[in-house]
Design a protein around this motif. Sequence first.
Motif, mmCIF file in Angstrom:
data_model
loop_
_atom_site.group_PDB
_atom_site.id
_atom_site.type_symbol
_atom_site.label_atom_id
_atom_site.label_comp_id
_atom_site.label_asym_id
_atom_site.label_seq_id
_atom_site.Cartn_x
_atom_site.Cartn_y
_atom_site.Cartn_z
ATOM 1 N N LYS A 1 0.864 -1.183 0.000
ATOM 2 C CA LYS A 1 0.000 0.000 0.000
ATOM 3 C C LYS A 1 0.902 1.234 0.000
ATOM 4 O O LYS A 1 2.001 1.199 0.558
ATOM 5 C CB LYS A 1 -0.888 0.014 1.241
ATOM 6 N N GLU A 2 0.421 2.314 -0.608
ATOM 7 C CA GLU A 2 1.258 3.513 -0.688
ATOM 8 C C GLU A 2 1.660 3.990 0.704
ATOM 9 O O GLU A 2 0.825 4.098 1.598
ATOM 10 C CB GLU A 2 0.519 4.631 -1.431
ATOM 11 N N PRO B 1 14.506 7.710 -1.653
ATOM 12 C CA PRO B 1 14.737 8.654 -0.559
ATOM 13 C C PRO B 1 13.587 8.721 0.445
ATOM 14 O O PRO B 1 12.423 8.482 0.106
ATOM 15 C CB PRO B 1 14.874 10.005 -1.269
ATOM 16 N N ALA B 2 13.936 9.064 1.663
ATOM 17 C CA ALA B 2 12.952 9.280 2.724
ATOM 18 C C ALA B 2 11.867 10.221 2.217
ATOM 19 O O ALA B 2 12.144 11.170 1.494
ATOM 20 C CB ALA B 2 13.635 9.874 3.950
ATOM 21 N N GLY B 3 10.629 9.926 2.583
ATOM 22 C CA GLY B 3 9.508 10.785 2.221
ATOM 23 C C GLY B 3 8.912 10.523 0.855
ATOM 24 O O GLY B 3 7.891 11.124 0.505
ATOM 25 N N THR B 4 9.508 9.646 0.061
ATOM 26 C CA THR B 4 9.000 9.328 -1.280
ATOM 27 C C THR B 4 7.803 8.391 -1.166
ATOM 28 O O THR B 4 7.890 7.340 -0.535
ATOM 29 C CB THR B 4 10.090 8.660 -2.140
ATOM 30 N N LYS B 5 6.683 8.761 -1.790
ATOM 31 C CA LYS B 5 5.500 7.889 -1.784
ATOM 32 C C LYS B 5 5.751 6.710 -2.720
ATOM 33 O O LYS B 5 6.111 6.904 -3.886
ATOM 34 C CB LYS B 5 4.256 8.665 -2.213
ATOM 35 N N HIS B 6 5.566 5.507 -2.197
ATOM 36 C CA HIS B 6 5.839 4.301 -2.975
ATOM 37 C C HIS B 6 5.134 3.110 -2.346
ATOM 38 O O HIS B 6 4.564 3.203 -1.262
ATOM 39 C CB HIS B 6 7.346 4.043 -3.057
ATOM 40 N N TRP B 7 5.188 1.973 -3.053
ATOM 41 C CA TRP B 7 4.785 0.691 -2.489
ATOM 42 C C TRP B 7 5.605 -0.380 -3.176
ATOM 43 O O TRP B 7 6.250 -0.127 -4.187
ATOM 44 C CB TRP B 7 3.289 0.450 -2.578
ATOM 45 N N PHE B 8 5.614 -1.577 -2.581
ATOM 46 C CA PHE B 8 6.484 -2.646 -3.061
ATOM 47 C C PHE B 8 5.722 -3.961 -3.097
ATOM 48 O O PHE B 8 4.934 -4.265 -2.204
ATOM 49 C CB PHE B 8 7.698 -2.791 -2.135
ATOM 50 N N ASP B 9 5.977 -4.738 -4.143
ATOM 51 C CA ASP B 9 5.417 -6.082 -4.295
ATOM 52 C C ASP B 9 6.528 -7.020 -4.739
ATOM 53 O O ASP B 9 7.476 -6.601 -5.415
ATOM 54 C CB ASP B 9 4.322 -6.106 -5.373
ATOM 55 N N TYR C 1 1.592 5.186 6.177
ATOM 56 C CA TYR C 1 0.646 5.019 5.071
ATOM 57 C C TYR C 1 -0.017 6.336 4.698
ATOM 58 O O TYR C 1 -0.357 7.142 5.553
ATOM 59 C CB TYR C 1 -0.417 3.982 5.434
ATOM 60 N N THR C 2 -0.215 6.529 3.384
ATOM 61 C CA THR C 2 -0.866 7.750 2.902
ATOM 62 C C THR C 2 -2.377 7.609 2.890
ATOM 63 O O THR C 2 -3.071 8.612 2.800
ATOM 64 C CB THR C 2 -0.403 8.093 1.475
ATOM 65 N N GLU C 3 -2.881 6.374 2.915
ATOM 66 C CA GLU C 3 -4.324 6.083 2.849
ATOM 67 C C GLU C 3 -4.950 6.571 1.546
ATOM 68 O O GLU C 3 -6.151 6.758 1.457
ATOM 69 C CB GLU C 3 -5.070 6.688 4.059
#
Length: 193
Positions: free
Chosen positions: A89-90, A131-139, A162-164
């Motif tokens: 999740k982001e 980098p810290a603060g970058t919105k991302h997700w991983f699978d 989480y950004t929700e």
Amino acid sequence: MAALRIPAEDKLLLEPASIALFLRDYGIYFQQWPVAGRIGEGASATEILEAYEPEITTLKGRGGYITADVIDVTPDTPNLQAMLDRFNKEHTHAEDEVRFIVEGRGLFHIHPQSGPVFSIEVAAGDLINVPAGTKHWFDLCSDRRIRAIRLFKEQAGWTPVYTESGVASDYEPLCFGPNTIPARAGRLSLSPA
């Protein structure tokens, strides 16, 4: 072999130099390290860290990281889906997410402040620093296998925030792998023929 996809632009990048250049604009560091002959099959975490000690030392000096470890995920990892659900999740982290892939493959989706969401499939030999603060997700890819060196400034800083937003549900965790992408592919059409 890394592959970077920008679905909104129907674009695929496969050349490491092009991928690194694209990611640099988003503050993401990408590099490839040699893997052939560095470790034996079934190498322990200690053996892996010793084999890559010069590179790890350089990264620690450059980024202020103080610890390095090896994560080893297989389809048999206990509570694997629960672990993956923490990161698919982001979210952001309070510190950089630094990974060098030793075995297997995974997929980072990046949601930049400006520009379209893009994904980068990482595989053995790929180093990425989100980098810290970058919105991302991983699978993980379908083989659900990854072994990677991780670097930290402090373990607590790597907790997901989480950004929700729910944006991750709009993107499939689609990995192609090196055997399914033509060697000279420059663009990939995502539209039906």
